[in-house]
Design an enzyme around this catalytic site. Structure first.
Site, mmCIF file in Angstrom:
data_model
loop_
_atom_site.group_PDB
_atom_site.id
_atom_site.type_symbol
_atom_site.label_atom_id
_atom_site.label_comp_id
_atom_site.label_asym_id
_atom_site.label_seq_id
_atom_site.Cartn_x
_atom_site.Cartn_y
_atom_site.Cartn_z
ATOM 1 N N GLU A 282 -35.675 -22.094 13.145
ATOM 2 C CA GLU A 282 -34.561 -21.219 12.770
ATOM 3 C C GLU A 282 -34.243 -20.125 13.784
ATOM 4 O OE1 GLU A 282 -36.095 -23.121 9.040
ATOM 5 O OE2 GLU A 282 -36.988 -22.207 10.813
ATOM 6 N N GLY B 257 -31.504 -27.359 5.331
ATOM 7 C CA GLY B 257 -30.345 -27.098 4.487
ATOM 8 C C GLY B 257 -29.070 -27.594 5.150
ATOM 9 N N ASP C 240 -37.724 -19.499 6.769
ATOM 10 C CA ASP C 240 -37.609 -19.005 5.387
ATOM 11 C C ASP C 240 -38.216 -20.022 4.434
ATOM 12 O OD1 ASP C 240 -35.487 -20.867 5.726
ATOM 13 O OD2 ASP C 240 -34.301 -19.876 4.170
ATOM 14 N N GLY D 55 -35.590 -26.288 5.270
ATOM 15 C CA GLY D 55 -35.642 -26.503 3.831
ATOM 16 C C GLY D 55 -36.504 -27.682 3.430
#
Length: 357
Positions: A141, A70, A149, A118
């Protein structure tokens, strides 16, 4: 004199029987912005309804990778300013991840080069996931005060043994072979063969089934040699099968091998809070009934991450100032109390995730 034509950050077009989605920010290794996520989701909906589209092809522009994750810089500034970009971006991204997992047509992701965060979300939930000799997949992360995630906890816990726990906590890179072993990918195709495979996929017959697309890909696939993590499966299972970070660290401390000591060194520089939150999410995901259930857990935790000190500090150290010297709060694993971890698991946010179907 005419101004040069600027291409959009996401290119969506039809090529014969294929609906092509190309991430087009090569200088940023195709990192996803909120606008790209929205356009990506709209393209998925349109292609699903188009009877002339038989297969979806997802690829990244440039030579460096499919997607580096992201737009972390935008999230950093929003978090510092008390904005809501994280809440909005992650909600829409997670809904898109669920749509990909349930997609009604063959969905081919070309995972060449770097695929992080992402990028795993737009590739790992697809029905046909291709890696190459240049593939580098990671969910790093925990190194920025976050956790894996985009449904990463679901994917990681479907890997054999404790391979997923290892990759989720260390953020280490999977090569193509380890990605297939970890069930993050399906086929190894040499990068030089991609143009021919791509041409064959765009010529897929109308209404091509998943099996037909699988057969097309198989014609270009090769068996990879075992990856490094696969070769250390027994050690990984022994250390990372524990249910507390303290016990995992202790197990690694008692293993004098180069592999174990490298993993231990890596864990010691991660956010202590993120390590504990990630392990709890992974253990919850192991018993989850669906990807959507994991996405709900991740969204609840992400809302706390966005308000946390460690996320802003982690991004600052890794991306903004690039000093690689984050000052975590709390600074040690022992200082991360159950009350701190509990903040990431408050019952909230589920009603904001309107999953397709």
């Amino acid at each position: 004199m005419n101004a040069p034509v600027t291409e959009p950050d996401l290119i969506v077009r039809r090529e014969s029987a294929a609906g092509v989605i190309r991430l087009n920010r090569p200088k940023a290794i195709n990192a996803l912005t909120l606008e790209m996520t929205r356009e990506f989701d709209r393209a998925l909906i349109a292609f699903a309804a188009d009877p002339q589209i038989s297969v979806i092809l997802v690829e990244g522009a440039g030579e460096r990778g499919l997607c580096a994750g992201g737009d972390i810089v935008g999230l950093y500034h929003s978090a510092r300013e008390g904005g809501d970009l994280g809440k909005v971006f992650w909600r829409e991204e997670y809904i898109m991840n669920a749509r990909i997992a349930a997609y009604p047509k063959p969905y081919v992701a070309f995972m060449d080069g770097l695929v992080m965060g992402g990028g795993v979300g737009i590739a790992g939930h697809g029905s046909h996931r291709i890696v190459t000799e240049k593939t580098k997949i990671a969910m790093p992360e925990v190194g920025i005060g976050f956790f894996p995630d985009v449904g990463g906890t679901w994917l990681l816990t479907r890997a054999p043994g404790e391979i997923g726990t290892y990759f989720g906590l260390t953020g280490e890179i999977m090569n193509g072979a380890d990605a297939i072993h970890a069930k993050f990918a399906d086929n190894f195709v040499p990068s030089v063969a991609w143009p021919d495979l791509r041409e064959a996929l765009t010529a897929a017959p109308a209404g091509a089934s998943a099996a037909q697309v699988r057969d097309i890909i198989a014609r270009f696939s090769l068996p990879p040699d075992p990856g490094p993590a696969q070769q250390h499966q027994a050690q990984i299972d022994a250390a990372f099968g524990k249910d507390s970070i303290d016990d995992i660290v202790a197990a690694l401390e008692h293993d004098s091998s180069e592999f174990a000591q490298a993993a231990l060194k890596t864990l010691r520089i991660k956010s202590p809070t993120s390590l504990k939150v990630t392990l709890k999410l992974l253990r919850m995901a192991r018993h989850a009934a669906s990807l959507q259930e994991c996405l709900v857990h991740e969204y609840r935790a992400a809302l706390e991450v966005f308000a946390s000190y460690d996320f802003v500090e982690g991004v600052r150290a890794a991306v903004i100032d690039k000093d690689r010297q984050p000052k975590w709060r709390p600074a040690t694993i022992a200082e991360v109390t159950p009350d701190i971890v509990a903040r990431y698991f408050v019952d909230r946010g589920a009603d904001e995730l309107k999953f397709p179907g």
